[in-house]
Design a protein around this motif. Structure first.
Motif, short mmCIF file in Angstrom:
data_model
loop_
_atom_site.label_atom_id
_atom_site.label_comp_id
_atom_site.label_asym_id
_atom_site.label_seq_id
_atom_site.Cartn_x
_atom_site.Cartn_y
_atom_site.Cartn_z
N LEU A 95 -4.35 4.38 -7.38
CA LEU A 95 -3.05 4.10 -6.79
C LEU A 95 -1.98 4.93 -7.49
CD1 LEU A 95 -3.26 0.20 -6.82
CD2 LEU A 95 -3.88 1.75 -4.96
N HIS A 96 -0.97 5.32 -6.76
CA HIS A 96 0.14 6.06 -7.36
C HIS A 96 0.79 5.26 -8.49
CE1 HIS A 96 3.55 8.70 -7.79
NE2 HIS A 96 4.37 7.69 -7.57
N LEU A 103 -1.54 6.36 -2.33
CA LEU A 103 -2.88 6.36 -2.90
C LEU A 103 -3.34 7.77 -3.24
CD1 LEU A 103 -4.41 4.18 -0.05
CD2 LEU A 103 -3.49 3.32 -2.20
N PRO A 125 0.79 1.28 0.31
CA PRO A 125 0.94 1.91 -1.01
C PRO A 125 0.50 3.38 -0.97
CG PRO A 125 -1.01 0.53 -0.97
CD PRO A 125 -0.30 0.30 0.33
#
Length: 106
Positions: free
Chosen positions: A21-22, A9, A7
């Motif tokens: 988190l994005h 980040l 993911p």
């Protein structure tokens, strides 16, 4: 392919401690103390400071500064209370300043 990388980040710019988190980005059009800031639905590995009333660009809010749990760097703030009805959506959300965070896994 994205799953091999992991993911996307955001980390503290000072010590690279993971802070969000994005996928938790709500908006990238906010203003912080030191320039551009992002509104996040969640933040992690942080310490939340004392609540205080602060007059921001969009009116009076109760906010608490947010610090990196590893190095103590001020990253932004958490909206605890919005006094205007149009700003209530910010309650419980986090502002992280662009200059205080770095992208990881991009």
């Amino acid at each position: 392919m994205a799953e091999l990388v992991g993911p996307r980040l955001y980390s503290c710019c000072n010590c690279r401690n993971l802070v969000s988190l994005h996928d938790d980005v709500i908006s990238k059009t906010f203003q912080g103390r030191h320039g551009r800031a992002f509104l996040f639905s969640h933040a992690m590995n942080i310490v939340i400071g004392a609540k205080e009333d602060r007059n921001l660009l969009t009116g009076l809010h109760t906010v608490a500064d947010v610090y990196c749990s590893d190095c103590g760097q001020v990253l932004g703030w958490k909206y605890e209370r919005a006094y205007e009805a149009s700003q209530k959506y910010k309650e419980g959300k986090f502002i992280l300043e662009k200059s205080k965070i770095v992208k990881e896994n991009w």
